[in-house]
Design a protein around this motif. Structure first.
Motif, mmCIF file in Angstrom:
data_model
loop_
_atom_site.group_PDB
_atom_site.id
_atom_site.type_symbol
_atom_site.label_atom_id
_atom_site.label_comp_id
_atom_site.label_asym_id
_atom_site.label_seq_id
_atom_site.Cartn_x
_atom_site.Cartn_y
_atom_site.Cartn_z
ATOM 1 N N GLY A 180 -2.812 -6.012 -2.348
ATOM 2 C CA GLY A 180 -1.733 -6.983 -2.115
ATOM 3 C C GLY A 180 -2.159 -8.444 -2.088
ATOM 4 N N ALA B 148 -2.274 0.166 -2.284
ATOM 5 C CA ALA B 148 -0.829 0.081 -2.485
ATOM 6 C C ALA B 148 -0.436 0.312 -3.939
ATOM 7 N N ASN C 111 9.321 -8.946 0.923
ATOM 8 C CA ASN C 111 9.005 -7.582 0.482
ATOM 9 C C ASN C 111 7.507 -7.259 0.589
ATOM 10 N N PHE C 112 6.818 -8.033 1.388
ATOM 11 C CA PHE C 112 5.411 -7.710 1.679
ATOM 12 C C PHE C 112 5.367 -6.947 3.005
HETATM 13 P P1 ADP Z 1 -4.387 -7.045 -5.601
HETATM 14 O O1 ADP Z 1 -4.088 -8.430 -6.094
HETATM 15 O O2 ADP Z 1 -4.994 -7.024 -4.235
HETATM 16 O O3 ADP Z 1 -5.173 -6.238 -6.568
HETATM 17 P P2 ADP Z 1 -1.513 -6.719 -5.859
HETATM 18 O O4 ADP Z 1 -1.060 -7.875 -5.042
HETATM 19 O O5 ADP Z 1 -1.436 -6.871 -7.323
HETATM 20 O O6 ADP Z 1 -2.985 -6.284 -5.436
HETATM 21 O O7 ADP Z 1 -0.705 -5.430 -5.390
HETATM 22 C C1 ADP Z 1 -0.569 -4.268 -6.184
HETATM 23 C C2 ADP Z 1 0.835 -3.707 -6.048
HETATM 24 O O8 ADP Z 1 1.020 -3.225 -4.734
HETATM 25 C C3 ADP Z 1 1.911 -4.758 -6.271
HETATM 26 O O9 ADP Z 1 2.993 -4.155 -6.914
HETATM 27 C C4 ADP Z 1 2.310 -5.169 -4.878
HETATM 28 O O10 ADP Z 1 3.646 -5.593 -4.816
HETATM 29 C C5 ADP Z 1 2.079 -3.906 -4.095
HETATM 30 N N1 ADP Z 1 1.691 -4.195 -2.721
HETATM 31 C C6 ADP Z 1 0.444 -4.397 -2.249
HETATM 32 N N2 ADP Z 1 0.458 -4.635 -0.935
HETATM 33 C C7 ADP Z 1 1.741 -4.592 -0.567
HETATM 34 C C8 ADP Z 1 2.402 -4.758 0.678
HETATM 35 N N3 ADP Z 1 1.743 -5.010 1.800
HETATM 36 N N4 ADP Z 1 3.744 -4.653 0.696
HETATM 37 C C9 ADP Z 1 4.433 -4.382 -0.433
HETATM 38 N N5 ADP Z 1 3.870 -4.211 -1.627
HETATM 39 C C10 ADP Z 1 2.531 -4.316 -1.708
#
Ligand code: ADP
Ligand code: MG
Length: 456
Positions: free
Chosen positions: A165, A321, A128-129
């Motif tokens: 992400g 995101a 789901n990424f």
């Molecule tokens: P960061 O750690 O860079 O601050 P996160 O990993 O916590 O960001 O991501 C924030 C939200 O956005 C999460 O809910 C994550 O699942 C979603 N998200 C970010 N990038 C993606 C992606 N490429 N695909 C799907 N969901 C993403």
């Protein structure tokens, strides 16, 4: 065939003897994870081949060569070189000792050791990424790490702004390795958690326990390492943890909001360690990726939003995101609350951007060209000049397209105002842009933004 089975039986018996001697020498989890699922398959011309269920086991089992080699040589009666081969079917099968168990082994516990991973969130996985231009390098690096942990890219250092992400990808690496090898020991935590754990261990005089915990993992995931800045004793401790793990080829993954050399008050030796593996950044998602993320989040939640609404949201929400997801949830919730259907109009209203598409027919060509120059921050002499610099191609072609489509200038005239270009060059440019507006969302976005800027 008989011969084949005879050899197989001999190998299995020898392997049981070897395991019998190794078992008391190592910890139960190590035994179960690396040795129990593996199998001696042949000893020929001084080479012993041991099949292992995954490349992850292959990497880790080599740590035990100093123990394994002398035992194996004693059992097979001669000098041998050990070679490990990956046989994924072993991951599904019972180990040979299950079949040949003669009562020496206590096999009453389940064949799959209980998960030893700490802090992993199964919600975040690779499936789901959403992969796009802004994160494809980081995604590829994560895949490489999953295939060959501890080997190619150690540490993997992922950096980028908030909400792009990084944490998601980090959990995805952990979850993928856990799936490959359920016995794997993983710690996921933020650098603050590492620090608090460390301080607490000093307070309670349990630093040995702390070290054992963090240094016995097969994968260490430390999120937001930038918060270690200025914490001298924690940096010192982390330095030693890092070194010990790296010496053992244990994979380390770190994330940060900026590259190591930009983290203030980070010891130089740590910064240089962090830069010694692979550094990849994740940027804020481009238009296509934003749409794909929205689509994925809708799918996850079972929301059937029309594609057009997703495009609208992605056009307005140009940030990360997390913001995108937040806006999506907010929109769907307010439509649900007011019992309104999810139509593009309703979405647009909630986005507060109900501007009609601006019309440029009344604009003269000078305003269009200077608008583009302003948008791309280039000079008049550059856009009309002869240079074929890469960065000038797109602004020039956008100018050609807008002058043709919106200002309705003929090709020859566009050629003149753009510094005396041939009309076939203009035709070509206009066509290229027309084509791009059909399939390239980034170009669509650029056009919308430039038109909006021109209409104000
Ligand atoms: P960061 O750690 O860079 O601050 P996160 O990993 O916590 O960001 O991501 C924030 C939200 O956005 C999460 O809910 C994550 O699942 C979603 N998200 C970010 N990038 C993606 C992606 N490429 N695909 C799907 N969901 C993403
Ligand atoms: Mg994060």
């Amino acid at each position: 065939m008989d011969n084949f089975y005879t050899i197989l039986m001999v190998m299995e018996k020898q392997w049981v003897k070897i395991l019998d001697q190794i078992k008391p020498m190592i910890s139960v989890p190590n035994y179960r994870t690396w040795f129990a699922p593996s199998k001696l398959v042949s000893v020929e011309s001084g080479v012993a081949i041991i099949n292992v269920p995954s490349s992850f086991v292959q990497t880790n089992i080599t740590r035990f060569l100093p123990i394994l080699e002398p035992i194996l040589e004693k059992v097979v009666g001669g000098e041998v070189q050990i070679s490990f081969k990956v046989d994924p079917s072993l991951a599904l099968k019972k180990s040979p000792i299950d079949e040949l168990n003669d009562g020496q082994f206590d096999l009453s516990s389940p064949p799959t050791p209980p998960s030893q991973s700490l802090g992993l969130n199964p919600k975040y996985n690779l499936a789901n990424f959403v992969v796009g231009l802004s994160n494809n390098l980081a995604y590829a690096a994560a895949q490489a790490v999953i295939q060959n942990p501890g080997v190619s890219y150690n540490p993997l250092f992922v950096y980028g702004g908030t909400g792009v992400g990084k944490t998601h990808l980090m959990h995805a690496i952990g979850n993928a390795l856990l799936k490959k090898d359920p016995g794997v020991k993983i710690i996921y935590c933020s650098s603050e958690r590492f620090m608090n754990d460390f301080i607490e261990s000093i307070r309670s005089k349990q630093t040995n326990e702390f070290r054992r915990k963090y240094r016995s993992v097969n994968l260490l995931l430390i999120d937001d390492i930038q918060f270690i800045s200025g914490r001298d004793s924690t940096q010192e401790e982390f330095f030693h943890t890092f070194n010990e793990l790296q010496t053992k080829n244990t994979q380390i993954v770190l994330t940060s909001d900026r590259p190591p050399n930009e983290i203030q008050k980070l010891e130089a030796r740590l910064a240089s360690r962090f830069q010694g593996g692979l550094m990849v950044d994740i940027q804020t998602p481009d238009f296509d990726t934003r749409v794909a993320i929205l689509r994925a989040k809708c799918q996850e939640r079972g929301w059937g939003l029309p594609e057009e609404s997703l495009l609208l949201i992605a056009q307005v929400m140009t940030g990360n995101a997390r913001e995108l997801e937040g806006k999506l949830i907010q929109i769907v919730q307010s439509l649900q609350l007011s019992h309104l259907p999810v139509t593009p109009e309703a979405v647009q209203r909630l986005l507060g951007q109900a501007k009609p598409q601006p019309q440029l027919t009344k604009l003269d060509h000078k305003k269009v060209i200077s608008g583009i120059n302003q948008y791309f921050n280039i000079k008049m002499s550059e856009i009309t000049g002869p240079r074929r610099k890469k960065g000038l191609v797109l602004p020039r072609q956008l100018a050609m397209y807008l002058l043709y489509e919106e200002c309705k200038l003929p090709y020859e005239r566009i050629g003149e105002v753009l510094g005396g270009r041939d009309h076939t060059t203009i035709m070509h440019g206009v066509e290229k842009m027309r084509e791009a507006t059909q399939r390239d969302r980034e170009v669509q976005r650029l056009l919308i933004e430039i038109k909006q800027q021109l209409s104000t």
